[in-house]
Write a protein that holds these residues in place. Structure first.
Motif, PDB file in Angstrom:
ATOM      1  N   THR A 160       0.821  -1.199   0.000  1.00 57.27           N
ATOM      2  CA  THR A 160       0.000   0.000   0.000  1.00 57.27           C
ATOM      3  C   THR A 160       0.861   1.257   0.000  1.00 57.27           C
ATOM      4  O   THR A 160       1.988   1.234   0.490  1.00 57.27           O
ATOM      5  CB  THR A 160      -0.969   0.012   1.216  1.00 57.27           C
ATOM      6  OG1 THR A 160      -1.789   1.180   1.157  1.00 57.27           O
ATOM      7  CG2 THR A 160      -0.218  -0.007   2.540  1.00 57.27           C
ATOM      8  N   THR A 161       0.314   2.326  -0.539  1.00 50.43           N
ATOM      9  CA  THR A 161       0.987   3.629  -0.480  1.00 50.43           C
ATOM     10  C   THR A 161       0.389   4.487   0.633  1.00 50.43           C
ATOM     11  O   THR A 161       0.842   5.604   0.844  1.00 50.43           O
ATOM     12  CB  THR A 161       0.856   4.390  -1.820  1.00 50.43           C
ATOM     13  OG1 THR A 161      -0.528   4.553  -2.128  1.00 50.43           O
ATOM     14  CG2 THR A 161       1.580   3.662  -2.934  1.00 50.43           C
ATOM     15  N   ASN A 162      -0.605   3.978   1.336  1.00 52.30           N
ATOM     16  CA  ASN A 162      -1.281   4.778   2.360  1.00 52.30           C
ATOM     17  C   ASN A 162      -0.486   4.847   3.653  1.00 52.30           C
ATOM     18  O   ASN A 162       0.090   3.851   4.089  1.00 52.30           O
ATOM     19  CB  ASN A 162      -2.667   4.206   2.645  1.00 52.30           C
ATOM     20  CG  ASN A 162      -3.591   4.322   1.458  1.00 52.30           C
ATOM     21  OD1 ASN A 162      -3.289   5.001   0.481  1.00 52.30           O
ATOM     22  ND2 ASN A 162      -4.725   3.658   1.529  1.00 52.30           N
ATOM     23  N   PHE A 163      -0.513   6.027   4.281  1.00 55.77           N
ATOM     24  CA  PHE A 163       0.142   6.235   5.579  1.00 55.77           C
ATOM     25  C   PHE A 163      -0.670   5.635   6.721  1.00 55.77           C
ATOM     26  O   PHE A 163      -0.138   5.328   7.777  1.00 55.77           O
ATOM     27  CB  PHE A 163       0.264   7.735   5.905  1.00 55.77           C
ATOM     28  CG  PHE A 163       1.075   8.539   4.944  1.00 55.77           C
ATOM     29  CD1 PHE A 163       2.369   8.187   4.613  1.00 55.77           C
ATOM     30  CD2 PHE A 163       0.548   9.698   4.385  1.00 55.77           C
ATOM     31  CE1 PHE A 163       3.116   8.955   3.749  1.00 55.77           C
ATOM     32  CE2 PHE A 163       1.289  10.479   3.525  1.00 55.77           C
ATOM     33  CZ  PHE A 163       2.581  10.100   3.200  1.00 55.77           C
ATOM     34  N   ASP A 164      -1.985   5.529   6.531  1.00 60.39           N
ATOM     35  CA  ASP A 164      -2.878   5.156   7.628  1.00 60.39           C
ATOM     36  C   ASP A 164      -2.565   3.760   8.152  1.00 60.39           C
ATOM     37  O   ASP A 164      -1.744   3.032   7.597  1.00 60.39           O
ATOM     38  CB  ASP A 164      -4.340   5.257   7.190  1.00 60.39           C
ATOM     39  CG  ASP A 164      -4.684   4.283   6.073  1.00 60.39           C
ATOM     40  OD1 ASP A 164      -4.379   3.085   6.186  1.00 60.39           O
ATOM     41  OD2 ASP A 164      -5.273   4.725   5.072  1.00 60.39           O
ATOM     42  N   THR A 219       8.510  -0.692   5.832  1.00 60.31           N
ATOM     43  CA  THR A 219       8.480   0.551   5.065  1.00 60.31           C
ATOM     44  C   THR A 219       9.735   0.612   4.209  1.00 60.31           C
ATOM     45  O   THR A 219      10.655  -0.190   4.379  1.00 60.31           O
ATOM     46  CB  THR A 219       8.437   1.787   5.985  1.00 60.31           C
ATOM     47  OG1 THR A 219       9.698   1.919   6.641  1.00 60.31           O
ATOM     48  CG2 THR A 219       7.300   1.699   6.994  1.00 60.31           C
ATOM     49  N   SER A 220       9.773   1.584   3.340  1.00 59.11           N
ATOM     50  CA  SER A 220      10.927   1.730   2.452  1.00 59.11           C
ATOM     51  C   SER A 220      12.186   2.132   3.212  1.00 59.11           C
ATOM     52  O   SER A 220      13.258   2.195   2.629  1.00 59.11           O
ATOM     53  CB  SER A 220      10.613   2.731   1.347  1.00 59.11           C
ATOM     54  OG  SER A 220      10.171   3.941   1.915  1.00 59.11           O
ATOM     55  N   SER A 221      12.093   2.331   4.518  1.00 64.60           N
ATOM     56  CA  SER A 221      13.265   2.597   5.348  1.00 64.60           C
ATOM     57  C   SER A 221      13.913   1.302   5.831  1.00 64.60           C
ATOM     58  O   SER A 221      15.031   1.317   6.325  1.00 64.60           O
ATOM     59  CB  SER A 221      12.875   3.429   6.578  1.00 64.60           C
ATOM     60  OG  SER A 221      12.320   4.648   6.197  1.00 64.60           O
ATOM     61  N   ASP A 222      13.201   0.189   5.711  1.00 67.21           N
ATOM     62  CA  ASP A 222      13.698  -1.090   6.222  1.00 67.21           C
ATOM     63  C   ASP A 222      14.670  -1.745   5.253  1.00 67.21           C
ATOM     64  O   ASP A 222      14.459  -1.731   4.049  1.00 67.21           O
ATOM     65  CB  ASP A 222      12.527  -2.039   6.497  1.00 67.21           C
ATOM     66  CG  ASP A 222      11.667  -1.565   7.641  1.00 67.21           C
ATOM     67  OD1 ASP A 222      12.232  -1.149   8.670  1.00 67.21           O
ATOM     68  OD2 ASP A 222      10.433  -1.599   7.510  1.00 67.21           O
ATOM     69  N   ILE A 231       4.773   1.532   1.142  1.00 67.50           N
ATOM     70  CA  ILE A 231       5.720   2.197   0.250  1.00 67.50           C
ATOM     71  C   ILE A 231       6.026   3.626   0.672  1.00 67.50           C
ATOM     72  O   ILE A 231       7.179   4.049   0.642  1.00 67.50           O
ATOM     73  CB  ILE A 231       5.185   2.166  -1.193  1.00 67.50           C
ATOM     74  CG1 ILE A 231       5.190   0.721  -1.681  1.00 67.50           C
ATOM     75  CG2 ILE A 231       6.019   3.051  -2.111  1.00 67.50           C
ATOM     76  CD1 ILE A 231       4.528   0.535  -3.007  1.00 67.50           C
ATOM     77  N   ASP A 232       5.015   4.356   1.066  1.00 74.16           N
ATOM     78  CA  ASP A 232       5.215   5.764   1.429  1.00 74.16           C
ATOM     79  C   ASP A 232       5.359   5.971   2.925  1.00 74.16           C
ATOM     80  O   ASP A 232       5.253   7.085   3.420  1.00 74.16           O
ATOM     81  CB  ASP A 232       4.066   6.614   0.888  1.00 74.16           C
ATOM     82  CG  ASP A 232       4.135   6.756  -0.623  1.00 74.16           C
ATOM     83  OD1 ASP A 232       5.231   6.613  -1.191  1.00 74.16           O
ATOM     84  OD2 ASP A 232       3.092   7.014  -1.242  1.00 74.16           O
ATOM     85  N   THR A 288       9.360   7.660   8.678  1.00 71.77           N
ATOM     86  CA  THR A 288       9.369   6.823   7.475  1.00 71.77           C
ATOM     87  C   THR A 288       8.512   7.401   6.347  1.00 71.77           C
ATOM     88  O   THR A 288       8.552   6.897   5.228  1.00 71.77           O
ATOM     89  CB  THR A 288       8.840   5.408   7.777  1.00 71.77           C
ATOM     90  OG1 THR A 288       7.438   5.474   8.112  1.00 71.77           O
ATOM     91  CG2 THR A 288       9.618   4.749   8.909  1.00 71.77           C
ATOM     92  N   MET A 289       7.734   8.432   6.649  1.00 71.57           N
ATOM     93  CA  MET A 289       6.788   8.968   5.669  1.00 71.57           C
ATOM     94  C   MET A 289       7.498   9.693   4.528  1.00 71.57           C
ATOM     95  O   MET A 289       8.367  10.528   4.751  1.00 71.57           O
ATOM     96  CB  MET A 289       5.791   9.896   6.360  1.00 71.57           C
ATOM     97  CG  MET A 289       4.885   9.140   7.316  1.00 71.57           C
ATOM     98  SD  MET A 289       3.855  10.193   8.364  1.00 71.57           S
ATOM     99  CE  MET A 289       2.903  11.073   7.153  1.00 71.57           C
TER     100      MET A 289
END
Length: 170
Positions: A30-34, A52-55, A70-71, A79-80
């Motif tokens: 998902t690209t959602n932050f929620d 997340t893409s930080s991992d 993703i986002d 991570t956002m």
């Protein structure tokens, strides 16, 4: 500050589609932050892991729902992904993208309730095995979207997310 931006006066609860998705799909991108997928898992007492893409390590536990965000996620505001500069740095995280790509090469894809018009979503779809069946679920699909779906080898399913997920359950 980011948590305040997402904080609503009333609690935001997972929809029926979220609840059914975490039961049906072991891997969600998902690209959602929620945190709706996480809340759906918690509500149903399902274990889950979020990446997340930080991992730099993205392992899958077959007994858990794996959620690739993703986002980034509101639960870890650092991570956002909020700027184009951040998007560029995320693109270089081989470990995260490789983990997603491996899943997309092994499993069919269902895109539910997403426009696929953003760069991140298109990056994900470029990594999938286009010889495998793929679905795009939305109640309304315009002619431009038909062109996009053709490029990504996705078949249109003209229905809302709740109805689609209920049909999968049956």
């Amino acid at each position: 500050i980011a948590l305040n931006l997402m904080d609503m006066p009333q609690s935001v609860e997972p929809t029926l589609a979220h609840l059914l998705a975490v039961q049906k799909f072991r891997i969600i991108v998902t690209t959602n932050f929620d945190m709706l997928f996480e809340r759906a898992c918690e509500k149903l007492n399902l274990s889950y892991r979020v990446f997340t893409s930080s991992d730099h390590e993205c392992g899958v536990d077959p007994d858990s729902v794996t959620i690739y965000k993703i986002d980034g996620t509101i639960s870890a505001p650092e991570t956002m992904i909020l700027t184009m500069g951040q998007r560029s740095s995320v693109a270089s995280n081989f470990y995260f993208w490789d983990a997603i790509a491996r899943h997309l090469m092994e499993k069919p894809v269902a895109v539910v309730g997403h426009s696929i018009s953003d760069e991140a979503s298109q990056g994900v779809l470029e990594r999938r095995d286009k010889s495998r069946k793929g679905l795009y679920v939305a109640p309304n699909i315009d002619p431009v979207m038909d062109i996009m779906l053709n490029r990504y080898k996705l078949s249109a399913v003209r229905v809302d997310a709740d109805s689609f997920m209920k049909a999968l359950r049956a």
